[in-house]
Design a protein around this motif. Structure first.
Motif, PDB file in Angstrom:
ATOM      1  N   LEU A   1      -6.269  21.215 -10.494  1.00 46.59           N
ATOM      2  CA  LEU A   1      -6.233  22.595 -10.008  1.00 46.59           C
ATOM      3  C   LEU A   1      -5.981  23.571 -11.153  1.00 46.59           C
ATOM      4  CD1 LEU A   1      -4.231  22.395  -6.640  1.00 46.59           C
ATOM      5  CD2 LEU A   1      -6.659  22.776  -6.951  1.00 46.59           C
ATOM      6  N   ILE A   2      -5.095  23.185 -12.056  1.00 46.00           N
ATOM      7  CA  ILE A   2      -4.800  24.041 -13.207  1.00 46.00           C
ATOM      8  C   ILE A   2      -6.051  24.234 -14.062  1.00 46.00           C
ATOM      9  CG2 ILE A   2      -3.503  24.148 -15.383  1.00 46.00           C
ATOM     10  CD1 ILE A   2      -1.239  22.616 -13.820  1.00 46.00           C
ATOM     11  N   LYS A   3      -6.771  23.133 -14.335  1.00 44.45           N
ATOM     12  CA  LYS A   3      -7.995  23.214 -15.140  1.00 44.45           C
ATOM     13  C   LYS A   3      -9.058  24.058 -14.448  1.00 44.45           C
ATOM     14  CE  LYS A   3      -9.028  21.215 -18.438  1.00 44.45           C
ATOM     15  NZ  LYS A   3      -9.010  21.662 -19.854  1.00 44.45           N
ATOM     16  N   ALA A   4      -9.191  23.898 -13.131  1.00 45.49           N
ATOM     17  CA  ALA A   4     -10.187  24.681 -12.387  1.00 45.49           C
ATOM     18  C   ALA A   4      -9.861  26.165 -12.458  1.00 45.49           C
ATOM     19  CB  ALA A   4     -10.226  24.222 -10.928  1.00 45.49           C
ATOM     20  N   THR A   5      -8.595  26.517 -12.369  1.00 47.44           N
ATOM     21  CA  THR A   5      -8.199  27.926 -12.440  1.00 47.44           C
ATOM     22  C   THR A   5      -8.414  28.472 -13.846  1.00 47.44           C
ATOM     23  OG1 THR A   5      -6.500  27.408 -10.794  1.00 47.44           O
ATOM     24  CG2 THR A   5      -6.351  29.552 -11.844  1.00 47.44           C
ATOM     25  N   GLN A   6      -8.199  27.643 -14.870  1.00 46.42           N
ATOM     26  CA  GLN A   6      -8.414  28.074 -16.249  1.00 46.42           C
ATOM     27  C   GLN A   6      -9.885  28.387 -16.528  1.00 46.42           C
ATOM     28  OE1 GLN A   6      -6.771  24.776 -18.418  1.00 46.42           O
ATOM     29  NE2 GLN A   6      -4.703  25.653 -18.513  1.00 46.42           N
TER      30      GLN A   6
ATOM     31  N   ARG B   1      -0.193  34.318 -10.361  1.00 44.25           N
ATOM     32  CA  ARG B   1       0.993  33.750  -9.704  1.00 44.25           C
ATOM     33  C   ARG B   1       0.693  32.364  -9.133  1.00 44.25           C
ATOM     34  NH1 ARG B   1       2.854  38.132  -5.531  1.00 44.25           N
ATOM     35  NH2 ARG B   1       4.251  36.465  -4.859  1.00 44.25           N
ATOM     36  N   VAL B   2      -0.507  32.215  -8.570  1.00 45.40           N
ATOM     37  CA  VAL B   2      -0.902  30.902  -8.048  1.00 45.40           C
ATOM     38  C   VAL B   2      -0.993  29.896  -9.199  1.00 45.40           C
ATOM     39  CG1 VAL B   2      -2.757  29.595  -6.938  1.00 45.40           C
ATOM     40  CG2 VAL B   2      -2.115  31.840  -6.034  1.00 45.40           C
ATOM     41  N   TYR B   3      -1.626  30.321 -10.290  1.00 47.12           N
ATOM     42  CA  TYR B   3      -1.748  29.451 -11.462  1.00 47.12           C
ATOM     43  C   TYR B   3      -0.379  29.028 -11.968  1.00 47.12           C
ATOM     44  CZ  TYR B   3      -2.675  27.988 -16.272  1.00 47.12           C
ATOM     45  OH  TYR B   3      -2.732  27.281 -17.441  1.00 47.12           O
ATOM     46  N   LYS B   4       0.566  29.995 -12.055  1.00 46.44           N
ATOM     47  CA  LYS B   4       1.910  29.695 -12.550  1.00 46.44           C
ATOM     48  C   LYS B   4       2.647  28.735 -11.611  1.00 46.44           C
ATOM     49  CE  LYS B   4       5.987  31.885 -14.586  1.00 46.44           C
ATOM     50  NZ  LYS B   4       6.913  30.872 -14.095  1.00 46.44           N
ATOM     51  N   LEU B   5       2.440  28.906 -10.306  1.00 45.43           N
ATOM     52  CA  LEU B   5       3.072  27.993  -9.346  1.00 45.43           C
ATOM     53  C   LEU B   5       2.624  26.556  -9.576  1.00 45.43           C
ATOM     54  CD1 LEU B   5       3.052  29.864  -5.901  1.00 45.43           C
ATOM     55  CD2 LEU B   5       5.036  28.845  -7.025  1.00 45.43           C
ATOM     56  N   TYR B   6       1.308  26.366  -9.723  1.00 47.80           N
ATOM     57  CA  TYR B   6       0.788  25.017  -9.936  1.00 47.80           C
ATOM     58  C   TYR B   6       1.209  24.465 -11.293  1.00 47.80           C
ATOM     59  CZ  TYR B   6      -1.989  25.135  -5.683  1.00 47.80           C
ATOM     60  OH  TYR B   6      -2.375  25.172  -4.369  1.00 47.80           O
ATOM     61  N   TYR B   7       1.222  25.331 -12.316  1.00 49.84           N
ATOM     62  CA  TYR B   7       1.624  24.885 -13.654  1.00 49.84           C
ATOM     63  C   TYR B   7       3.092  24.468 -13.660  1.00 49.84           C
ATOM     64  CZ  TYR B   7       1.971  24.750 -18.734  1.00 49.84           C
ATOM     65  OH  TYR B   7       2.161  24.336 -20.034  1.00 49.84           O
ATOM     66  N   ASP B   8       3.948  25.295 -13.044  1.00 47.39           N
ATOM     67  CA  ASP B   8       5.377  24.982 -12.984  1.00 47.39           C
ATOM     68  C   ASP B   8       5.627  23.706 -12.176  1.00 47.39           C
ATOM     69  OD1 ASP B   8       5.878  27.214 -14.471  1.00 47.39           O
ATOM     70  OD2 ASP B   8       6.601  28.449 -12.810  1.00 47.39           O
ATOM     71  N   SER B   9       4.852  23.524 -11.102  1.00 49.74           N
ATOM     72  CA  SER B   9       4.999  22.311 -10.289  1.00 49.74           C
ATOM     73  C   SER B   9       4.622  21.075 -11.095  1.00 49.74           C
ATOM     74  CB  SER B   9       4.117  22.405  -9.040  1.00 49.74           C
ATOM     75  OG  SER B   9       4.514  23.484  -8.221  1.00 49.74           O
ATOM     76  N   PHE B  10       3.525  21.188 -11.859  1.00 46.73           N
ATOM     77  CA  PHE B  10       3.104  20.076 -12.719  1.00 46.73           C
ATOM     78  C   PHE B  10       4.209  19.728 -13.722  1.00 46.73           C
ATOM     79  CE2 PHE B  10       1.279  18.706 -16.776  1.00 46.73           C
ATOM     80  CZ  PHE B  10       0.562  17.585 -16.388  1.00 46.73           C
ATOM     81  N   GLN B  11       4.781  20.761 -14.331  1.00 44.20           N
ATOM     82  CA  GLN B  11       5.849  20.549 -15.312  1.00 44.20           C
ATOM     83  C   GLN B  11       7.071  19.895 -14.673  1.00 44.20           C
ATOM     84  OE1 GLN B  11       4.671  20.826 -18.303  1.00 44.20           O
ATOM     85  NE2 GLN B  11       5.424  22.749 -19.163  1.00 44.20           N
ATOM     86  N   SER B  12       7.424  20.345 -13.454  1.00 39.73           N
ATOM     87  CA  SER B  12       8.605  19.807 -12.773  1.00 39.73           C
ATOM     88  C   SER B  12       8.441  18.323 -12.440  1.00 39.73           C
ATOM     89  CB  SER B  12       8.873  20.592 -11.487  1.00 39.73           C
ATOM     90  OG  SER B  12       9.159  21.931 -11.769  1.00 39.73           O
ATOM     91  N   ILE B  13       7.253  17.981 -11.927  1.00 34.76           N
ATOM     92  CA  ILE B  13       7.039  16.580 -11.532  1.00 34.76           C
ATOM     93  C   ILE B  13       6.946  15.670 -12.744  1.00 34.76           C
ATOM     94  CG2 ILE B  13       5.445  14.990 -10.399  1.00 34.76           C
ATOM     95  CD1 ILE B  13       4.786  17.149  -8.402  1.00 34.76           C
ATOM     96  N   THR B  14       6.235  16.110 -13.782  1.00 36.37           N
ATOM     97  CA  THR B  14       6.103  15.259 -14.973  1.00 36.37           C
ATOM     98  C   THR B  14       7.428  15.126 -15.723  1.00 36.37           C
ATOM     99  OG1 THR B  14       5.278  17.186 -16.207  1.00 36.37           O
ATOM    100  CG2 THR B  14       3.639  15.655 -15.318  1.00 36.37           C
ATOM    101  N   ALA B  15       8.352  16.074 -15.520  1.00 36.74           N
ATOM    102  CA  ALA B  15       9.670  15.982 -16.153  1.00 36.74           C
ATOM    103  C   ALA B  15      10.600  15.025 -15.410  1.00 36.74           C
ATOM    104  CB  ALA B  15      10.318  17.363 -16.228  1.00 36.74           C
TER     105      ALA B  15
END
Length: 344
Positions: free
Chosen positions: A14-19, A33-47
């Motif tokens: 989803l992040i790549k598609a939005t980019q 804001r949608v992009y940031k939500l998905y990016y932050d979620s990706f960061q949270s899960i991978t952490a």
């Protein structure tokens, strides 16, 4: 473990598609804001730890998922508003393709996350409850003995109440056919679909009273070997030929913008089947918060409903008798071994 492995992959897509969106579209504040939500979620899960080894790991990961699901509640209205503002910068077909892919991916992500959360909560309830409360027919968010008639009654009551508040009256909703059947499905998906379709039919019928009040909205249930069909029939006047080709387009709505002056009045061409203002103010905020927040008036109602219907191999078709009413046919596949090609 499946959720921990799968969700980062889907979020990354989803992040790549939005980019890849045009620069001017990607800088829109809603889409950012949608992009940031998905990016932050990706960061949270991978952490979070890659391996879920014990109950404590499971509890922490379920809590993380719950927070992410809640934070994503307004993604659909944000996307809708963003593309409403950016529609002149992209071809309509490109917007539709992007949103179709985005929403399907979003449904899959939420389904995986909510299933993991629900299974954890059910296990916790079983471990802590001193009373034996078997729920053999509920597995996470899937209900193996879902009774469509009961859900239709609940949704009809909800929609009628909102219609009474906004228009002062509402038609009766008559349920007939095979009202005792059960099948395996995700109740929250069917609830969203039914609320959206009933809202359109009830509102259309309310706007066309006859000498005897409002004709009823008729909901018929039928069960085949591997699918359930629900027909919603109304006498709300049907859809004009000009509007019919556009009703499944994103951001198509005949509802006036709430920011516009109400003194302008409503158009005589107002289609009763466009997404309308029946869910405004407090009522709109209450509408399906768990599935993506209030979407009424943004033109996402029917296209989103069809995607939900098609997600498990079903479909939704609408037949209009202009000047009389509409029949909507909702076909839902059983979520069982007959769905060989099912991909979440």
């Amino acid at each position: 473990r499946y959720a921990r492995k799968e969700l980062p992959v889907r979020l990354a897509r989803l992040i790549k598609a939005t980019q890849k969106l045009p620069f001017i579209v990607g800088t829109n504040p809603y889409i950012k804001r949608v992009y940031k939500l998905y990016y932050d979620s990706f960061q949270s899960i991978t952490a979070s730890p890659e391996e879920i080894r014990d109950k404590d790991d499971l509890d922490r990961f379920a809590a993380l998922l719950k927070g992410l699901v809640e934070s994503h509640a307004d993604v659909v209205p944000m996307l809708s508003q963003g593309f409403l503002e950016c529609k002149k910068y992209m071809a309509k077909e490109d917007i539709k393709q992007f949103l179709d892919d985005m929403i399907r991916a979003r449904i899959g992500i939420r389904l995986i996350a909510e299933q993991a959360i629900s299974l954890r909560e059910q296990r916790h309830e079983h471990e802590t409850s001193s009373v034996e409360t078997p729920h053999d027919d509920i597995v996470g968010v899937v209900h193996t003995e879902l009774r469509p008639a009961d859900l239709i009654r609940t949704c009809a009551s909800f929609v009628q109440e909102l219609c009474d508040v906004n228009y002062g009256s509402s038609p009766e909703v008559v349920i007939n056919g095979q009202t005792d059947i059960t099948f395996t499905y995700v109740p929250v998906h069917l609830e969203y679909i039914l609320c959206e379709l009933l809202k359109n039919s009830v509102r259309a019928t309310t706007k066309r009273p006859n000498d005897f009040g409002h004709p009823p909205v008729e909901v018929t249930i039928a069960q085949g070997d591997h699918e359930v069909t629900i027909r919603i029939r109304d006498r709300g006047g049907g859809i004009s030929r000009e509007d019919f080709d556009a009703i499944f387009d994103y951001s198509f709505t005949t509802v006036k913008n709430e920011n516009e002056s109400s003194s302008e009045g409503s158009s005589e061409d107002d289609s009763p089947y466009g997404v309308d203002s029946i869910f405004k103010g407090v009522s709109r905020l209450a509408m399906q918060a768990g599935l993506g927040g209030p979407i009424a008036g943004l033109g996402f109602g029917l296209p989103l409903t069809r995607i939900y219907a098609q997600y498990f191999g079903g479909d939704m078709n609408l037949i209009s008798l202009q000047g009389y009413g509409c029949d909507v046919f909702l076909k839902l596949k059983q979520i069982d071994e007959s769905l060989d090609d099912l991909q979440i």
